[in-house]
Every structure is written in C-alpha cells, then in structure tokens.
Design an enzyme around this catalytic site. Structure first.
Site, short mmCIF file in Angstrom:
data_model
loop_
_atom_site.label_atom_id
_atom_site.label_comp_id
_atom_site.label_asym_id
_atom_site.label_seq_id
_atom_site.Cartn_x
_atom_site.Cartn_y
_atom_site.Cartn_z
CB CYS A 126 -0.90 -0.20 1.28
SG CYS A 126 -0.18 -0.73 2.67
CG HIS A 234 -0.61 4.09 4.82
ND1 HIS A 234 -1.20 3.67 6.25
CD2 HIS A 234 -0.33 2.65 4.18
CE1 HIS A 234 -1.41 2.25 6.00
NE2 HIS A 234 -0.64 1.74 5.01
#
Ligand SMILES: NC(=O)c1ccc[n+]([C@@H]2O[C@H](COP(=O)([O-])OP(=O)(O)OC[C@H]3O[C@@H](n4cnc5c(N)ncnc54)[C@H](OP(=O)(O)O)[C@@H]3O)[C@@H](O)[C@H]2O)c1
Length: 329
Positions: A126, A234
């Site tokens: 990711c 994130h």
C-alpha cells in the site's frame, strides 16, 4: 465473470466488495472466501446474500478471477492451486511481489506488461503504490536518483485486530494487542517485522518494489516506516533528488495531469492532503510541494492515500478490469 474474493471478511476484502459494486465490475457469480472460522457466514453484495466458503470449495468452483487478501501464507499455498484450476489470481499479500516470474502492477504505470499467461499477479504494498503514483511522472520528466521516504501509516494497514486495538484503547477497554505497545497517543517506528539489516519488511518493500514496477533500477529508495493512530489512510513525507532540475509550477502541473493523482497544495488556504479527507477516496493526494533548499534538484512533498482503497482494493480491481478489457482472462 465468476469472481472469488479470498479474505472477504477482512478489512481489504470488505472494501473489495464495495469497490467491485461501485465500479460495476462484471460479476456474474460472487464467491466470498475466508478461513474455516467464517465458513457459512453470509456476505451481502448488491443486495444479495452469499455464503462464505472455504478455499478448497472455492478452487473447485473454478472462478475466472480470484482477488486475494488473506495473508502471505494463504497466498503462497493457495494461489498456485487456483492458477492450476485456470483462475487468474490478483494477490494483495507480499508473497509473490518480488518473485521474478510474477508481475507487480500499478495499472496507471505498468498494466501493459500483463499477458494471458500471467496467472498470479501481485498487487504492490500500500505505501509503495501511493508513492510510485506520484514519483512515476516526475521520474519520466526529471530522472530520479534517490528517494528518502518517512511514512505515517494508518492502523487499518495492519488489519482488523489493529483497528480494534486502537478503538479499545480509546474506549479504555483492555483487549487483544496487534502491536507490541499501545498505539493510541503513540508512534511506532515498526511496521511489519524487522529484517537482519535493521530495517523492517515494510521499509524494504518501499525500497525494492518501485524499481520493479517502474522497470528501472537506476534510482534508490531509503525508507523509515512509522505506525500512527490514524485509520483513514497512509501519509508519506518524500524527499526526491533528481538528475535534472525542475520548475515547481511544472511539477504541480505534471502531477495534476496524472490520472489518479490530485494536487492539494495551497499554503495560503491551508490546503494539503490529510488522511481524514483521503479516506474512502480512490485518488492519491499530493501537497506541500516545495524545493529542498539544502541541495540541488531536490523536491519535498507529502503524499496521502486510503491504504484500503488505492493501496489495496481499488488497485487490485483496476488490474482485474484491465485483464477483462484486454481479453487476458
Ligand atoms: N490493510 C491494508 O491496508 C492492506 C493493504 C495492502 C495489502 N494488504 C494485505 O491484505 C491481506 C489482508 O489484510 P487485511 O488488512 O484485510 O487483514 P484482516 O482484516 O486481518 O483480514 C484477513 C482476511 O483473511 C482471511 N484469512 C485469514 N487466514 C485465512 C486462512 N488461513 N484461509 C482463508 N482465509 C484466511 C480472514 O478470514 P477470517 O475472517 O475467517 O479470519 C479475513 O477475511 C494481508 O495479506 C495484507 O498484507 C493489506
């Protein structure tokens, strides 16, 4: 398409079902798959209930595509069994990413490498996906030499157990720990396990995967990965040194013209990317674009994306869409 979602009861699996529905992926039969613990549970997809099945049953149902997000061990053992049965697997775990016989794909960058013979395709990490989405157009324009990245990663990246740990801590409830320390009011410089060189596995994914995706080993990446008590996405502080000089307005223009990237960069209006606003969105948000004044041809920027969306489910389903559109499955 007969589509199996392996790990359908997990954080990524749930978002996969949502994204399949939102994008109207041509699903004619859905096969939700999870561990033996979940077999028989029901999953709702487009208003219809489906019973969760085990891996053995799912293989025997010969899906056209299997979207895997059930951990590396499950992928290592079961992806080849699906592939042997003729299913094309798109895998979210780290099991196959650096295998030289498997493709590692971010569709906006390298979907063209896919062929009919690719039966197990790897989805990158990711944190890597959101970083390369912003780096790729800049590399093409100015040629990267070195990237230094520090991440500020969401607990949702660790899975359901970690989200529960944070929720329990906030509610003052003692419960199962996903991390070795409390995560609320904390920052853990520890994502995934430590390797012999002192880096974590997550840091080494950020260091190794970009070269494979961008098919170029002329640049290097040094990473520090940190877990923080956010849930929506994130964030990454990225410092990039280029061979050639750039103009900041050209950088902003290049990024804003890149499909899948949104520039949010206006200090006058306090406009910059943040996980609470990236949450549930498919785009990668880039801001705080500025020149590193300490050395030539070097740029600083801040990159944010929903790790369960572009970092996992959306990227996986974009790969599946490319396979369908190009008759590769
Ligand atoms: N979270 C992220 O941002 C992210 C991003 C990219 C990639 N990934 C990768 O995606 C995978 C899943 O992550 P997650 O965050 O969704 O984890 P999670 O919330 O813990 O979910 C794990 C899923 O895998 C299933 N599973 C576990 N062991 C299994 C087994 N032996 N056989 C079949 N199914 C099994 C679970 O089923 P039960 O409910 O029955 O236990 C559940 O559906 C991991 O490989 C992770 O590295 C995660």
């Amino acid at each position: 398409m007969k589509v199996a979602v392996v790990g359908a009861t997990g954080m990524v699996g749930e978002v996969m079902l949502k994204v399949l529905e939102e994008r109207n992926f041509p699903v004619t039969e859905l096969i939700p798959v999870a561990s033996e613990r979940s077999v028989g549970k029901t999953i709702s997809y487009k208003g219809t209930s489906y019973k969760v099945v085990g891996l053995e049953t799912a293989v025997s149902m010969r899906p056209d595509i299997a979207l895997f997000s059930a951990g590396g061990g499950t992928s290592l053992e079961w992806a080849p069994k699906f592939a042997e049965a003729g299913t094309t697997v798109v895998d979210n775990s780290s099991a196959w990413r650096m295998d030289p016989t498997k493709k590692l794909v971010v569709p906006e960058i390298n979907a063209h490498v896919l062929t009919k013979d690719d039966k197990i395709i790897a989805n990158p990490n990711c944190s890597t996906i959101q970083m390369v989405m912003a780096l790729n157009p800049l590399h093409k324009a100015y040629k990267m030499k070195r990237v230094v990245v520090s991440t500020y990663q969401s607990v949702s990246g660790t899975g359901i157990k970690a989200v529960r740990q944070l929720e329990n801590e906030i509610a003052g409830i003692e419960g199962e720990m996903a991390y070795p320390y409390p995560i609320g009011k904390n920052a853990l410089p520890h994502c995934d396990v430590f390797e012999e060189n002192g880096y974590t596995k997550e840091e080494m994914k950020l260091a190794r995967e970009p070269q494979k995706i961008m098919n170029d080993s002329t640049f290097s990446v040094s990473a520090t990965a940190v877990r923080i008590p956010t849930a929506g996405g994130h964030s990454e502080s990225v410092n990039v040194e280029f061979e050639n000089d750039f103009d900041l307005s050209d950088v902003r223009k290049l990024l804003s013209e890149t499909p899948g990237v949104v520039v949010q960069d206006n200090t006058a209006t306090n406009s910059y990317p943040m996980p609470i606003y990236a949450h549930n969105k498919d785009e990668v948000f880039v801001g705080r674009i500025r020149r590193d004044e300490t050395q030539p041809n070097t740029l600083n920027m801040w990159i944010v994306a929903d790790n369960l969306r572009k970092g996992a489910a959306t990227n996986t389903i974009q790969i599946a869409e490319y396979l369908v559109e190009n008759n590769l499955v």
